[in-house]
Design an enzyme around this catalytic site. Sequence first.
Site, PDB file in Angstrom:
ATOM      1  N   ASP A  12       0.812  -1.225   0.000  1.00 12.04           N
ATOM      2  CA  ASP A  12       0.000   0.000   0.000  1.00 12.04           C
ATOM      3  C   ASP A  12       0.846   1.276   0.000  1.00 12.04           C
ATOM      4  O   ASP A  12       0.320   2.366  -0.239  1.00 12.04           O
ATOM      5  CB  ASP A  12      -0.931   0.025   1.212  1.00 12.04           C
ATOM      6  CG  ASP A  12      -2.089  -0.943   1.073  1.00 12.04           C
ATOM      7  OD1 ASP A  12      -2.333  -1.408  -0.057  1.00 12.04           O
ATOM      8  OD2 ASP A  12      -2.746  -1.245   2.077  1.00 12.04           O
ATOM      9  N   ARG A  51     -17.195  -1.822 -23.741  1.00  5.47           N
ATOM     10  CA  ARG A  51     -17.694  -1.930 -22.368  1.00  5.47           C
ATOM     11  C   ARG A  51     -17.001  -0.943 -21.436  1.00  5.47           C
ATOM     12  O   ARG A  51     -15.920  -0.448 -21.720  1.00  5.47           O
ATOM     13  CB  ARG A  51     -17.448  -3.344 -21.824  1.00  5.47           C
ATOM     14  CG  ARG A  51     -18.330  -4.421 -22.404  1.00  5.47           C
ATOM     15  CD  ARG A  51     -17.850  -5.783 -21.935  1.00  5.47           C
ATOM     16  NE  ARG A  51     -18.745  -6.846 -22.380  1.00  5.47           N
ATOM     17  CZ  ARG A  51     -18.413  -8.136 -22.413  1.00  5.47           C
ATOM     18  NH1 ARG A  51     -17.189  -8.504 -22.014  1.00  5.47           N
ATOM     19  NH2 ARG A  51     -19.265  -9.048 -22.817  1.00  5.47           N
ATOM     20  N   MET A  66      -6.019  -3.064  -4.627  1.00  2.00           N
ATOM     21  CA  MET A  66      -5.864  -2.971  -3.177  1.00  2.00           C
ATOM     22  C   MET A  66      -5.551  -1.535  -2.749  1.00  2.00           C
ATOM     23  O   MET A  66      -5.117  -0.711  -3.541  1.00  2.00           O
ATOM     24  CB  MET A  66      -4.789  -3.932  -2.691  1.00  2.00           C
ATOM     25  CG  MET A  66      -5.248  -5.378  -2.681  1.00  2.00           C
ATOM     26  SD  MET A  66      -4.033  -6.502  -1.947  1.00  2.00           S
ATOM     27  CE  MET A  66      -5.070  -7.965  -1.720  1.00  2.00           C
ATOM     28  N   GLY A  67      -5.762  -1.273  -1.465  1.00  2.00           N
ATOM     29  CA  GLY A  67      -5.569   0.054  -0.901  1.00  2.00           C
ATOM     30  C   GLY A  67      -6.659   0.341   0.112  1.00  2.00           C
ATOM     31  O   GLY A  67      -7.745   0.783  -0.251  1.00  2.00           O
TER      32      GLY A  67
END
Length: 343
Positions: free
Chosen positions: A128, A163, A170-171
């Site tokens: 992170d 689309r 993550m985080g």
Amino acid sequence: MEKIGILTGGGDCPGLNPVIRAVVRKSFLEGYEVVGIKNGWKGLIENDTLPLNLAAVSGILPKGGTILGTSRTNPFKKEEDLRNAKENFKKMGLYALVAVGGEDTLGVASKLVKEGIANIVGVPKTIDNDLSATDYTFGFDTALNIATECIDRLHTTAESHHRIIVAEVMGRHAGWIAVEAGIAGGADVVLIPEVPIDIEEVCAIIKKRHARGKTFSIVVVAEGAQFGDKGMITQEQKLDSFGHVRLGGIGEALGVEIEKRTGYETRVSVLGHIQRGGTPTAFDRVLGTRLGVKAVELIKNRKFGKMVALQGVKIIDVPLEEAVRELKTVDMELYDIAKVFFG
């Protein structure tokens, strides 16, 4: 011969094994014996160890994860665990301990220094990149590169099928992976925990792209992004030993809202633990190695209660207490750069 212990706690990440290898190799040169403490703080509580010699760390440099194992054990949850940790430090005959981990692991290390296990040195690890006092934590660069590659791959299918694709990365409290992978991967919208999601603005950006002929969009969202009055979306309310809930689901919730509000077909891709796995990048191997060597140098010079850190191009040391005082969140100047490319 004085003995150094080393443990790896919290989530695994690429670069842990280079740190272990560096600590063992540098310790060998300085005349220290090294013992590996298995599964983070749990190993210190349970006196679960293995010897680490040169043969034990041979060949582990390119391997992801940690040969010592890891856990999210908090010895401060129970008085008995804290007592056992202190006693086992003495039973193991440790002169010093190298604690490798993120906010939670190093938070425990900082507390233990005050509780009587003074000879501790910390090494910052988290994908992170949210630890204060260091410009980068090892593991982040690898996770960033993996996320960027995944976004590159999502571009091709999003464009082919016309689309919207939401990529959840993550985080928990800091959106470093989201914002840097978003910039590197050419995302059209990046959503981070530091800035509450404005779903109307997100949909307006996507509609604007379609109006100028772009029939696809890539939205990158950090797992901890705040979604309206729902806040962070969790998989379950059960807390781990550090008081964290398991996150997950923000991407799906966002995808549903985008399709409902725009009418454009939307798919969701959750990168999850793919970001943690695999071989570390050259940057993380070198950073982990430098941090591990510096940790042993601090022990040799009796500079305890410190965390090794990267500031600029130099490896320095900072007080453990300072390193875990607050999380390092995304620099808004960097987020403003990402916003230049929204839409």
